[in-house]
Motif scaffolding. Sequence first.
Motif, PDB file in Angstrom:
ATOM      1  N   ALA A  90      52.532  35.641  42.332  1.00  0.00           N
ATOM      2  CA  ALA A  90      52.427  36.463  40.472  1.00  0.00           C
ATOM      3  C   ALA A  90      53.672  35.682  39.838  1.00  0.00           C
ATOM      4  O   ALA A  90      52.528  35.523  38.619  1.00  0.00           O
ATOM      5  N   ASP A  91      54.714  35.958  40.328  1.00  0.00           N
ATOM      6  CA  ASP A  91      55.623  35.025  39.197  1.00  0.00           C
ATOM      7  C   ASP A  91      55.640  33.166  39.805  1.00  0.00           C
ATOM      8  O   ASP A  91      55.299  32.259  38.887  1.00  0.00           O
ATOM      9  N   ALA A  92      55.160  32.399  40.701  1.00  0.00           N
ATOM     10  CA  ALA A  92      54.424  31.178  40.451  1.00  0.00           C
ATOM     11  C   ALA A  92      53.290  30.922  40.251  1.00  0.00           C
ATOM     12  O   ALA A  92      53.842  29.815  39.174  1.00  0.00           O
ATOM     13  N   CYS A  93      52.414  32.089  39.777  1.00  0.00           N
ATOM     14  CA  CYS A  93      51.479  31.676  38.556  1.00  0.00           C
ATOM     15  C   CYS A  93      52.222  31.893  36.822  1.00  0.00           C
ATOM     16  O   CYS A  93      51.258  31.475  36.744  1.00  0.00           O
ATOM     17  N   ARG A  94      52.892  32.528  37.024  1.00  0.00           N
ATOM     18  CA  ARG A  94      52.925  32.607  35.670  1.00  0.00           C
ATOM     19  C   ARG A  94      54.141  30.965  35.525  1.00  0.00           C
ATOM     20  O   ARG A  94      54.065  30.665  34.517  1.00  0.00           O
ATOM     21  N   TRP A  95      54.939  31.134  36.025  1.00  0.00           N
ATOM     22  CA  TRP A  95      55.881  29.561  35.975  1.00  0.00           C
ATOM     23  C   TRP A  95      55.133  28.370  35.490  1.00  0.00           C
ATOM     24  O   TRP A  95      55.058  27.543  35.271  1.00  0.00           O
ATOM     25  N   MET A  96      53.943  28.435  36.667  1.00  0.00           N
ATOM     26  CA  MET A  96      52.656  27.046  36.272  1.00  0.00           C
ATOM     27  C   MET A  96      52.062  27.513  35.524  1.00  0.00           C
ATOM     28  O   MET A  96      51.227  26.256  35.502  1.00  0.00           O
ATOM     29  N   GLY A  97      51.464  28.608  34.707  1.00  0.00           N
ATOM     30  CA  GLY A  97      51.072  28.729  33.760  1.00  0.00           C
ATOM     31  C   GLY A  97      49.278  28.981  34.034  1.00  0.00           C
ATOM     32  O   GLY A  97      48.989  28.645  33.524  1.00  0.00           O
ATOM     33  N   TYR A  98      49.505  29.636  34.462  1.00  0.00           N
ATOM     34  CA  TYR A  98      47.928  29.685  35.390  1.00  0.00           C
ATOM     35  C   TYR A  98      47.419  31.372  35.692  1.00  0.00           C
ATOM     36  O   TYR A  98      48.776  31.279  36.132  1.00  0.00           O
ATOM     37  N   ARG A  99      46.399  30.847  35.932  1.00  0.00           N
ATOM     38  CA  ARG A  99      46.180  33.304  36.092  1.00  0.00           C
ATOM     39  C   ARG A  99      45.445  33.005  37.241  1.00  0.00           C
ATOM     40  O   ARG A  99      45.092  32.705  38.362  1.00  0.00           O
ATOM     41  N   GLY A 100      46.630  33.812  38.245  1.00  0.00           N
ATOM     42  CA  GLY A 100      46.354  33.668  39.452  1.00  0.00           C
ATOM     43  C   GLY A 100      44.079  34.275  40.039  1.00  0.00           C
ATOM     44  O   GLY A 100      43.923  35.421  39.734  1.00  0.00           O
ATOM     45  N   GLU A 101      43.968  34.302  41.079  1.00  0.00           N
ATOM     46  CA  GLU A 101      42.652  34.721  41.637  1.00  0.00           C
ATOM     47  C   GLU A 101      42.432  35.769  42.626  1.00  0.00           C
ATOM     48  O   GLU A 101      43.119  34.616  43.530  1.00  0.00           O
ATOM     49  N   MET A 102      42.676  37.490  42.565  1.00  0.00           N
ATOM     50  CA  MET A 102      43.239  37.898  43.682  1.00  0.00           C
ATOM     51  C   MET A 102      41.866  38.704  44.053  1.00  0.00           C
ATOM     52  O   MET A 102      40.927  39.075  42.993  1.00  0.00           O
ATOM     53  N   SER A 121      49.896  41.094  35.540  1.00  0.00           N
ATOM     54  CA  SER A 121      49.723  39.811  33.751  1.00  0.00           C
ATOM     55  C   SER A 121      49.661  38.903  34.128  1.00  0.00           C
ATOM     56  O   SER A 121      49.497  37.693  33.177  1.00  0.00           O
ATOM     57  N   HIS A 122      49.977  38.730  35.562  1.00  0.00           N
ATOM     58  CA  HIS A 122      49.458  36.788  35.512  1.00  0.00           C
ATOM     59  C   HIS A 122      48.151  37.151  36.865  1.00  0.00           C
ATOM     60  O   HIS A 122      47.827  35.787  37.236  1.00  0.00           O
ATOM     61  N   ILE A 123      47.629  37.684  37.923  1.00  0.00           N
ATOM     62  CA  ILE A 123      46.445  37.327  38.540  1.00  0.00           C
ATOM     63  C   ILE A 123      45.410  38.655  38.107  1.00  0.00           C
ATOM     64  O   ILE A 123      45.891  39.638  37.937  1.00  0.00           O
ATOM     65  N   ASP A 124      44.502  37.782  37.775  1.00  0.00           N
ATOM     66  CA  ASP A 124      42.817  39.231  38.195  1.00  0.00           C
ATOM     67  C   ASP A 124      43.002  39.230  39.214  1.00  0.00           C
ATOM     68  O   ASP A 124      42.894  38.951  39.916  1.00  0.00           O
ATOM     69  N   MET A 125      41.789  40.074  39.280  1.00  0.00           N
ATOM     70  CA  MET A 125      41.796  41.536  40.265  1.00  0.00           C
ATOM     71  C   MET A 125      40.550  41.900  40.610  1.00  0.00           C
ATOM     72  O   MET A 125      40.138  42.383  39.717  1.00  0.00           O
ATOM     73  N   ILE A 126      39.637  40.725  41.340  1.00  0.00           N
ATOM     74  CA  ILE A 126      38.890  40.991  40.946  1.00  0.00           C
ATOM     75  C   ILE A 126      38.074  41.289  42.573  1.00  0.00           C
ATOM     76  O   ILE A 126      38.009  40.915  44.236  1.00  0.00           O
ATOM     77  N   PRO A 127      36.782  42.662  42.434  1.00  0.00           N
ATOM     78  CA  PRO A 127      36.093  43.011  43.677  1.00  0.00           C
ATOM     79  C   PRO A 127      35.002  41.973  44.173  1.00  0.00           C
ATOM     80  O   PRO A 127      34.810  41.534  43.552  1.00  0.00           O
ATOM     81  N   CYS A 128      35.120  42.292  45.349  1.00  0.00           N
ATOM     82  CA  CYS A 128      34.859  41.127  46.268  1.00  0.00           C
ATOM     83  C   CYS A 128      33.595  41.999  47.286  1.00  0.00           C
ATOM     84  O   CYS A 128      32.607  41.210  48.209  1.00  0.00           O
ATOM     85  N   ASP A 129      33.231  43.011  46.689  1.00  0.00           N
ATOM     86  CA  ASP A 129      32.353  44.164  48.354  1.00  0.00           C
ATOM     87  C   ASP A 129      31.027  43.253  47.739  1.00  0.00           C
ATOM     88  O   ASP A 129      30.263  43.592  49.498  1.00  0.00           O
ATOM     89  N   ASP A 130      30.459  42.740  46.632  1.00  0.00           N
ATOM     90  CA  ASP A 130      28.932  42.193  46.649  1.00  0.00           C
ATOM     91  C   ASP A 130      29.223  40.998  47.203  1.00  0.00           C
ATOM     92  O   ASP A 130      27.739  40.473  47.177  1.00  0.00           O
ATOM     93  N   GLY A 131      29.741  41.025  48.134  1.00  0.00           N
ATOM     94  CA  GLY A 131      29.662  39.241  48.584  1.00  0.00           C
ATOM     95  C   GLY A 131      30.563  37.899  47.495  1.00  0.00           C
ATOM     96  O   GLY A 131      30.587  38.445  46.321  1.00  0.00           O
ATOM     97  N   ILE A 132      30.484  37.566  48.047  1.00  0.00           N
ATOM     98  CA  ILE A 132      31.395  35.821  46.869  1.00  0.00           C
ATOM     99  C   ILE A 132      31.224  34.720  47.603  1.00  0.00           C
ATOM    100  O   ILE A 132      31.108  34.399  48.594  1.00  0.00           O
ATOM    101  N   THR A 133      31.667  33.474  46.952  1.00  0.00           N
ATOM    102  CA  THR A 133      30.583  32.332  47.148  1.00  0.00           C
ATOM    103  C   THR A 133      32.245  31.766  46.126  1.00  0.00           C
ATOM    104  O   THR A 133      32.657  31.472  44.920  1.00  0.00           O
TER     105      THR A 133
END
Length: 256
Positions: A90-102, A121-133
């Motif tokens: 998360a700290d790396a995302c903050r300094w790199m200026g983008y939001r991480g996708e978890m 504040s720095h990472i989007d937390m996204i449920p993946c129970d239904d499958g993702i690509t």
Amino acid sequence: MDTLVFLGTGDAMGVPRVYCSCDTCTEARAGGVNVRLRSSVLIDNGSDVLVIDCGPDWRRQMEAQGIRNMRRLLITHAHFDHIGGLPEWADACRWMGYRGEMYAPAEVIPIIERQYPWLGSHIDMIPCDDGITLDGWQIDTWKVCHGKNGYSYAYRLEKEGYSWVYCPDSISLGPDETKRMHGADLLVLGTSFYYEAAELSTRSVYDMTEAAELLKIVKPRRAVYTHMSHDVNFLKDYTLPENVTLARTGMKLKLS
């Protein structure tokens, strides 16, 4: 062509153990082949990476691979050896200026948010129970028994006719839990011991003798064992199925 890289292949405590003077830990302490960071893998497609699990060795693992930019992550469960590196990411995302996708199963996300309430504040937390690509990989997830430690999740990834499964923390799986393992080109499976003598009710991960029986059922073309404790010494010979390899830090496999 995508490449699977083993960032870490150790169990929750890693190798060497600070307190231990066994042959495995002594050899690892001298910088030998038995050094094992906490289990994690990444998929490298040549232009970007997708990482599975982010334990307390995350920074060391990224430095070892020369990676300065990690935007996406899959989480198998919320135990410390799989999420302990999230604050550093998360700290790396903050300094790199983008939001991480978890990406994580829905019931895992609130546990992580309670553990690290500022991550959002720095990472989007996204449920993946239904499958993702992601990167062309169709990713399916399901809950698996983690013995006395509760539960974990496994992932099956499919792309262009190739399928592989990542399941680092499980034991005593029933038919419903193994059905999506069947016929995979590759199964990456956690096996903390070669043979663990402790009472089953006190355990949380397959040993290698039990894993061999599981392989007879799910029949992967190839299997790689990871999540290994200091019970496993790479300088010893073990009786393993012929299609099984023990993972080593930095090991790379082509996913095709």
